[in-house]
Design a protein around this motif. Structure first.
Motif, PDB file in Angstrom:
ATOM      1  N   GLN A 251       0.644  -1.279  -0.120  1.00 37.75           N
ATOM      2  CA  GLN A 251       0.055   0.053  -0.076  1.00 37.75           C
ATOM      3  C   GLN A 251       0.924   1.052  -0.004  1.00 37.75           C
ATOM      4  O   GLN A 251       0.712   2.087  -0.542  1.00 37.75           O
ATOM      5  CB  GLN A 251      -0.781  -0.062   0.895  1.00 37.75           C
ATOM      6  CG  GLN A 251      -1.856  -1.081   1.091  1.00 37.75           C
ATOM      7  CD  GLN A 251      -2.647  -1.417   2.407  1.00 37.75           C
ATOM      8  OE1 GLN A 251      -2.259  -0.955   3.604  1.00 37.75           O
ATOM      9  NE2 GLN A 251      -3.898  -1.917   2.268  1.00 37.75           N
ATOM     10  N   VAL A 254       2.088   2.001  -3.277  1.00 43.24           N
ATOM     11  CA  VAL A 254       1.167   2.725  -4.391  1.00 43.24           C
ATOM     12  C   VAL A 254       0.730   3.845  -3.753  1.00 43.24           C
ATOM     13  O   VAL A 254       0.923   4.981  -4.839  1.00 43.24           O
ATOM     14  CB  VAL A 254      -0.110   1.538  -4.422  1.00 43.24           C
ATOM     15  CG1 VAL A 254      -1.187   2.243  -4.954  1.00 43.24           C
ATOM     16  CG2 VAL A 254       0.278   0.354  -5.004  1.00 43.24           C
ATOM     17  N   CYS A 282      -3.127  -5.087  -5.250  1.00 40.99           N
ATOM     18  CA  CYS A 282      -2.737  -4.917  -6.447  1.00 40.99           C
ATOM     19  C   CYS A 282      -3.467  -5.083  -7.582  1.00 40.99           C
ATOM     20  O   CYS A 282      -3.819  -4.009  -8.567  1.00 40.99           O
ATOM     21  CB  CYS A 282      -1.383  -5.699  -6.937  1.00 40.99           C
ATOM     22  SG  CYS A 282      -0.173  -4.994  -5.732  1.00 40.99           S
ATOM     23  N   ASN A 285      -5.729  -2.107  -7.730  1.00 40.28           N
ATOM     24  CA  ASN A 285      -5.125  -0.962  -8.003  1.00 40.28           C
ATOM     25  C   ASN A 285      -4.430  -0.805  -9.318  1.00 40.28           C
ATOM     26  O   ASN A 285      -3.928   0.073  -9.661  1.00 40.28           O
ATOM     27  CB  ASN A 285      -4.410  -0.582  -6.752  1.00 40.28           C
ATOM     28  CG  ASN A 285      -5.048   0.041  -5.675  1.00 40.28           C
ATOM     29  OD1 ASN A 285      -5.705   1.161  -5.519  1.00 40.28           O
ATOM     30  ND2 ASN A 285      -5.426  -1.018  -4.705  1.00 40.28           N
TER      31      ASN A 285
END
Ligand code: OSB
Ligand code: MG
Length: 373
Positions: A251, A254, A282, A285
């Protein structure tokens, strides 16, 4: 329900067919810890701890893992009833820091037990959807650019779908350029295993226009923030390996745009539950993942293959066939790759998908310890 009654640990020595050199060290003979897990209903399976001899990849080694498994991990899980293998990770994390490869070896074994009990393959058990997986090769640092070009030529002719070049300062721009010039369209990437610093990104910048699929872990093993700065300087996407030890770190990556892909190794993140959580995050996202390797025997490889059958494993994995590493593997059938670089997931074989060659393991064993409830 899963309840373990014993864990039998063995150390085997498995000589690599050729030394494997990365920026932080060279591996010649793998020291591998194998675990034989037995459940209360008599189900057994095998798993592997990916820690090696020296703490040059992460802080763990086979010796620290052996201590952690026998002293803290096995006592937490033996005799305890788990609804599902997905519940093991939290129990191993509670007030117990680090030792992720050691934890993963036990946690993954419990997934292997659960799949065996369910009578289906581990890949199916975790919800895998890809029946075949493209394979990449990870090539160690070579003596010269010309040597590396020949290794790449051989790998491409064997069908590999991705070629990962290990790099380090002084063995980088010239090497990668020689390969790129010889193979203008090959799917190439470079893995630095932490060898660079943000203070001196010149070599990385020099390779930024060589059409690499990604730079893997150029900066320090626990770093996220500097990778984010580095990514602003590069067109080539950064892929994190060492730095991603949990869903939280994924996290962070990202949030900070510190990398655009993740190499998931279940041993590095504490097992399959955390690997699946990272995979799912993942996927949600738009971040592709791929499965890394740690020069595992065919036992560790079985878990990687099952994991890599999940839908967001979108780049070829470091899942070379057994024969690339060993004169003979410890499983049958050995792991293989088709002439067009694909690996077939053993979707219809219950459990981990391979048969363990116990006689061979007995012959290779140098140390044994059993922890029982
Ligand atoms: O950084 O991915 C890495 C092997 C040992 C330690 C670190 C790494 C590797 C590899 C080998 O790249 C991948 C494989 O198992 O083929
Ligand atoms: Mg790596």
């Amino acid at each position: 329900m899963i309840q373990l009654t014993s864990i039998r640990l063995r150390e085997i020595r498995l000589p690599l067919r050729e030394p494997f050199r990365i920026s932080s060290g060279t591996m010649v003979d793998r020291r591998i810890a194998l675990l034989e897990l037995t459940a209360a209903d008599g189900t057994t399976t095998w798993s592997e701890c990916v820690a090696d001899d020296m703490p040059n990849y992460t802080a763990e080694t086979i010796d620290t893992a052996w201590l952690a498994i026998t002293r803290w991990i096995a006592p937490r899980v033996l005799g305890r009833s788990f609804e599902a293998p997905g519940d093991v990770h939290a129990v191993l994390e509670a007030d117990f820091r680090g030792h992720l490869m050691a934890k993963a070896s036990v946690e993954m074994g419990m997934w292997g037990i659960a799949a065996t009990q369910a009578g289906i393959s581990l890949a199916r058990f975790i919800g895998g959807t890809q029946a075949t997986i493209p394979v990449g090769i990870s090539l160690g640092i070579q003596a010269s650019p010309a040597h590396l070009v020949e290794k790449v030529r051989a790998a491409l002719s064997q069908g590999y779908r991705k070629i990962k070049l290990k790099i380090m300062p002084g063995r980088d721009v010239e090497y990668v350029r020689a390969v790129r010039e010889a193979f203008p369209d090959a799917p190439l990437m470079a893995d630095a295993n932490n060898a660079y610093s943000l203070d001196d990104p010149a070599a990385l910048l020099a390779m930024d226009d060589m059409h690499l699929m990604m730079f893997e872990q150029p900066l320090a093993w626990e770093d996220i923030v500097r990778h984010a700065s580095l990514q602003t300087l590069l067109k080539t996407p950064i892929c994190l390996d060492e730095s991603i030890t949990s869903l939280d770190r994924a996290q962070d990556m990202v949030t900070l745009d510190a990398g655009r892909l993740i190499n998931i190794k279940p041993g590095r993140v504490g097992g399959l539950a955390e690997s699946i959580a990272i995979h799912d995050f993942c996927e949600a996202n738009g971040v592709p993942v791929w499965c890394g390797g740690m020069l595992e025997s065919g036992i560790g490889r079985a878990y990687n293959v099952a994991l890599a059958s999940l839908s967001n494993f979108q780049k070829p994995g470091d899942l070379s066939p057994s024969a690339r590493y060993w004169a003979r593997d410890v499983v049958t059938p050995e792991w293989t790759m088709s002439a067009d670089g694909m690996l077939t997931v053993p979707f219809d074989v219950p459990g981990i998908g391979v048969t363990v060659d116990v006689d061979r393991i007995d012959n290779l064993t140098v140390r044994v310890e059993t922890v029982a409830h």
